[in-house]
Design an enzyme around this catalytic site. Structure first.
Site, short mmCIF file in Angstrom:
data_model
loop_
_atom_site.label_atom_id
_atom_site.label_comp_id
_atom_site.label_asym_id
_atom_site.label_seq_id
_atom_site.Cartn_x
_atom_site.Cartn_y
_atom_site.Cartn_z
N PRO A 75 93.59 -41.95 100.25
CA PRO A 75 92.95 -41.58 98.99
C PRO A 75 91.42 -41.60 99.06
CG PRO A 75 93.74 -43.82 98.88
CD PRO A 75 94.17 -43.28 100.21
N CYS A 76 90.86 -40.81 99.93
CA CYS A 76 89.41 -40.81 100.03
C CYS A 76 88.80 -40.00 98.89
CB CYS A 76 88.95 -40.27 101.37
SG CYS A 76 89.75 -38.77 101.90
N TYR A 77 89.65 -39.43 98.06
CA TYR A 77 89.11 -38.69 96.91
C TYR A 77 88.59 -39.67 95.87
CZ TYR A 77 93.66 -39.82 94.87
OH TYR A 77 94.77 -40.48 94.40
#
Length: 105
Positions: free
Chosen positions: A52-54
């Site tokens: 989840p690098c968003y």
DNA sequence: ATTGGGGCCTCCG
DNA sequence: TCGGAGGCCCCAA
């Protein structure tokens, strides 16, 4: 643990519904001025969908870039219940999450 | 709000 | 192996 792995580890700590910044991650690694390198690491991350690098945005509240496209990043944030208006995360200040320091020997 | 300069890491020539 | 360029950036004018 190499640099890239440390970055991913720190990013993975961010709970759903919250966000963190490139700078915070850099600080968690003990390298406060490597924020740009952090972005690089996330960009080349192997599994954009599992990682989840968003949830990692810029310190000024703008979303920043994304390997799969900025629009995709915004969409994923929306799934988490985080609204993005005019390129900025709405009320990002109140949902900032500071990852715990990552020990990097 | 814009602009310019800076520091860190990785990839390609 | 060495050097240079670029990247999901930051900060101070």
């Amino acid at each position: 643990m190499d640099f890239a792995a440390s970055v991913l580890y720190a990013a993975a700590q961010v709970p759903r519904g919250k966000v963190t910044t490139y700078k915070m991650i850099a600080e968690a690694l003990g390298k406060a001025d490597s924020c740009r390198a952090v972005g690089s690491a996330l960009n080349k991350n192997p599994d954009p969908h599992l990682m989840p690098c968003y949830r990692v945005i810029r310190s000024d509240g703008r979303v920043g870039g994304y390997a799969l496209g900025e629009s995709e990043k915004i969409r994923l944030l929306a799934v988490d219940g985080i609204a993005v208006e005019g390129g900025r995360v709405a009320g990002y200040r109140s949902i900032l999450f500071r990852p715990a320091p990552v020990k990097v020997p």
